[in-house]
Design a protein around this motif. Structure first.
Motif, PDB file in Angstrom:
ATOM      1  N   ILE A 198      -8.721  -4.397  -1.406  1.00 22.17           N
ATOM      2  CA  ILE A 198      -8.201  -3.166  -1.999  1.00 22.17           C
ATOM      3  C   ILE A 198      -7.808  -3.411  -3.448  1.00 22.17           C
ATOM      4  O   ILE A 198      -7.978  -2.551  -4.320  1.00 22.17           O
ATOM      5  CB  ILE A 198      -7.003  -2.633  -1.180  1.00 22.17           C
ATOM      6  CG1 ILE A 198      -7.475  -2.121   0.184  1.00 22.17           C
ATOM      7  CG2 ILE A 198      -6.279  -1.514  -1.941  1.00 22.17           C
ATOM      8  CD1 ILE A 198      -6.346  -1.690   1.106  1.00 22.17           C
ATOM      9  N   ILE A 233      -2.063   5.583  -5.914  1.00 24.71           N
ATOM     10  CA  ILE A 233      -3.302   5.660  -5.132  1.00 24.71           C
ATOM     11  C   ILE A 233      -3.998   7.007  -5.299  1.00 24.71           C
ATOM     12  O   ILE A 233      -5.226   7.087  -5.431  1.00 24.71           O
ATOM     13  CB  ILE A 233      -3.028   5.376  -3.637  1.00 24.71           C
ATOM     14  CG1 ILE A 233      -2.661   3.909  -3.421  1.00 24.71           C
ATOM     15  CG2 ILE A 233      -4.227   5.756  -2.772  1.00 24.71           C
ATOM     16  CD1 ILE A 233      -3.785   2.932  -3.685  1.00 24.71           C
ATOM     17  N   ARG A 251      -8.544   0.280   4.647  1.00 24.74           N
ATOM     18  CA  ARG A 251      -7.298   0.605   5.335  1.00 24.74           C
ATOM     19  C   ARG A 251      -7.487   0.512   6.845  1.00 24.74           C
ATOM     20  O   ARG A 251      -6.600   0.049   7.571  1.00 24.74           O
ATOM     21  CB  ARG A 251      -6.839   2.013   4.963  1.00 24.74           C
ATOM     22  CG  ARG A 251      -6.172   2.110   3.638  1.00 24.74           C
ATOM     23  CD  ARG A 251      -4.841   1.390   3.625  1.00 24.74           C
ATOM     24  NE  ARG A 251      -3.828   2.069   4.407  1.00 24.74           N
ATOM     25  CZ  ARG A 251      -2.687   1.519   4.782  1.00 24.74           C
ATOM     26  NH1 ARG A 251      -2.431   0.266   4.485  1.00 24.74           N
ATOM     27  NH2 ARG A 251      -1.799   2.196   5.482  1.00 24.74           N
ATOM     28  N   LEU A 268     -11.969   2.767   0.331  1.00 21.49           N
ATOM     29  CA  LEU A 268     -10.527   2.579   0.491  1.00 21.49           C
ATOM     30  C   LEU A 268     -10.117   2.836   1.945  1.00 21.49           C
ATOM     31  O   LEU A 268      -9.361   2.045   2.537  1.00 21.49           O
ATOM     32  CB  LEU A 268      -9.767   3.526  -0.437  1.00 21.49           C
ATOM     33  CG  LEU A 268      -8.245   3.516  -0.302  1.00 21.49           C
ATOM     34  CD1 LEU A 268      -7.678   2.183  -0.788  1.00 21.49           C
ATOM     35  CD2 LEU A 268      -7.624   4.682  -1.069  1.00 21.49           C
ATOM     36  N   PHE A 285      -7.863   6.959  -6.727  1.00 27.59           N
ATOM     37  CA  PHE A 285      -8.948   6.973  -5.746  1.00 27.59           C
ATOM     38  C   PHE A 285      -9.400   8.360  -5.296  1.00 27.59           C
ATOM     39  O   PHE A 285     -10.398   8.475  -4.596  1.00 27.59           O
ATOM     40  CB  PHE A 285      -8.547   6.161  -4.509  1.00 27.59           C
ATOM     41  CG  PHE A 285      -8.527   4.681  -4.758  1.00 27.59           C
ATOM     42  CD1 PHE A 285      -9.702   3.946  -4.789  1.00 27.59           C
ATOM     43  CD2 PHE A 285      -7.331   4.021  -4.985  1.00 27.59           C
ATOM     44  CE1 PHE A 285      -9.688   2.584  -5.034  1.00 27.59           C
ATOM     45  CE2 PHE A 285      -7.301   2.652  -5.228  1.00 27.59           C
ATOM     46  CZ  PHE A 285      -8.488   1.942  -5.252  1.00 27.59           C
ATOM     47  N   TYR A 297       0.835  -1.203   0.000  1.00 26.08           N
ATOM     48  CA  TYR A 297       0.000   0.000   0.000  1.00 26.08           C
ATOM     49  C   TYR A 297       0.873   1.258   0.000  1.00 26.08           C
ATOM     50  O   TYR A 297       0.569   2.236  -0.694  1.00 26.08           O
ATOM     51  CB  TYR A 297      -0.936   0.028   1.209  1.00 26.08           C
ATOM     52  CG  TYR A 297      -1.961   1.137   1.096  1.00 26.08           C
ATOM     53  CD1 TYR A 297      -3.191   0.894   0.496  1.00 26.08           C
ATOM     54  CD2 TYR A 297      -1.675   2.435   1.515  1.00 26.08           C
ATOM     55  CE1 TYR A 297      -4.111   1.914   0.345  1.00 26.08           C
ATOM     56  CE2 TYR A 297      -2.590   3.456   1.362  1.00 26.08           C
ATOM     57  CZ  TYR A 297      -3.813   3.196   0.777  1.00 26.08           C
ATOM     58  OH  TYR A 297      -4.725   4.203   0.613  1.00 26.08           O
TER      59      TYR A 297
END
Length: 438
Positions: free
Chosen positions: A110, A48, A131, A127, A52, A40
């Motif tokens: 994810i 990311i 997380r 998301l 997103f 991640y």
């Protein structure tokens, strides 16, 4: 506060966990933990933000991605309380299985989550929820793995056995970084941004299945089994931790700060900065990180051995002082203009990460009695992450804008100083008997 649940003492004829099984089961969980987290972290530095978050500016998207990275660190103390409760009440083995399963499911999801262009505002919301779930699972992972190792260790070998979970980050980091490097070299930028970045998340499911297989074959640790037989469990471990052991918990958390700062500044922030400001290609900088993390892997057994030989505090004091000094190297080495200088800085920081991180596998469990050890060690480990890592890439990005790389180096030195002060306030625990800590 003693539990009224009666559990018979361990049957001496039951099979005992072998060293190989303990090493594998404690190592594999933290390897997957850091694989998941660094997958991640790398994605946050690379894709990311655009995938997103709404398109405002590149900087805003990067900051939003780093903030989503920090959410899991905020969830980790809650995971410590949740899994620590069951780890201290029910047992180490079953709790470790549950934490690994939650962590792996969230990471895999994810990898299939649609982006902002497909589902709009739901993309960043989902998301962040995943997380958060990932952070909950991670909150119970390291503490259980460290207890699995140290509570099975023979006398005088807790630092060495505690090294097993501490080796996980190096392997998890190499696996995640190596996979991203391979993707960067085999896919075009468009393919990587469209779907390639999802592959490492999906592969986490395979790793979790391997980890579950290993852990389901474990026996409960003898230290916990003996505590159960003596009816030493408490109804609410978290309450006892905060009422009686808040000082070692806070000092343990302070000692952990430097580990997180060294790792995430030298990897997540440096990766983003190296690509956007220093002009390195993605694959080149990932290759440099793969080279540097080898030094972390080499430092880990060396530091663990030294902590058994000389004590936890001397090793951590030396590592802390060197980490303070290393912050002053950041600007001159990263702005030197040569690849070898960047490689040298990354290698120094990750070597010091190994030096300061290795003794923690034994030190944090040694600060608490068996009845609150899972909760206490997990809380200290994860509270340190809030200060040292949760917003480290975000703050580093801001510090660069305010004063340049020297300010980020100052952040590393300040984190190391905080940890050094905490270590100086702790007692030496090398000779503590885990069954007799009051």
């Amino acid at each position: 506060m003693t539990s009224a649940i009666a559990t018979p003492a361990r049957d001496e004829t039951q099979p005992v966990n072998s060293t190989a099984r303990v090493a594998t089961a404690s190592f594999i969980g933290t390897a997957i933990e850091f694989y998941d987290f660094y997958v991640y972290a790398t994605a946050a530095a690379l894709v990311i933000g655009p995938v997103f978050f709404p398109a405002t500016s590149t900087t805003a998207q990067t900051l939003a991605a780093f903030l989503s990275f920090g959410i899991a660190f905020l969830a980790r103390p809650l995971g410590s309380a949740l899994f620590g409760h069951f780890g201290d009440r029910v047992g180490r083995k079953s709790t470790l299985v549950a934490s690994l399963l939650l962590m792996g499911v969230c990471t895999t999801l994810i990898g299939v989550l649609p982006g902002y262009s497909s589902i709009g505002a739901w993309a960043p919301i989902l998301l962040c929820l995943l997380r958060f779930g990932q952070g909950l699972g991670l909150g119970g992972e390291w503490g259980g793995a460290a207890l699995l190792a140290t509570e099975n260790a023979p006398p005088g070998k807790r630092g060495w056995f505690g090294m097993f979970p501490q080796l996980g980050p190096s392997i998890g980091f190499l696996a995640a970084n190596g996979l991203f490097l391979t993707l960067a070299m085999t896919l075009s930028d468009e393919q990587f941004k469209d779907w390639g970045w999802r592959i490492p998340f999906l592969l986490s499911a395979v790793l979790v299945m391997v980890g579950l297989y290993v852990r389901l074959k474990l026996e409960e640790t003898p230290v916990f089994a003996n505590a159960v037989a003596r009816h030493e469990r408490v109804k609410v471990p978290l309450l006892e931790l905060f009422s009686q052991y808040w000082a070692p918990m806070l000092l343990g958390a302070g000692a952990m700060v430097v580990c997180y700062a060294l790792f995430y500044i030298s990897t997540v922030f440096s990766l983003s900065y190296g690509i956007t400001s220093l002009g390195y290609t993605r694959e080149t900088f990932l290759g440099l990180l793969c080279f540097a993390v080898v030094f972390m892997a080499l430092a880990t057994p060396l530091s663990a051995w030294a902590s058994d030989r000389y004590g936890r505090k001397p090793v951590l004091i030396v590592g802390g002082v060197l980490a303070i000094l290393s912050g002053f190297l950041m600007e001159p080495l990263l702005t030197h203009g040569s690849t070898w200088a960047v490689a040298l800085f990354l290698s120094i920081e990750l070597f010091l990460m190994g030096v300061t991180f290795a003794p923690m596998g034994a030190l944090l469990p040694e600060l608490f009695p068996t009845r609150v050890r899972y909760t206490g060690a997990s809380a200290a480990y994860n509270l340190g992450g809030i200060v040292g890592a949760s917003a480290a890439p975000f703050f580093a990005q801001q510090l660069v804008a305010m004063g340049g790389l020297s300010w980020v180096g100052g952040y590393v030195s300040a984190a190391a100083l905080l940890s050094l002060l905490a270590v100086l306030c702790l007692k030496e625990t090398r000779n503590a008997d885990l069954q007799k800590i009051a």
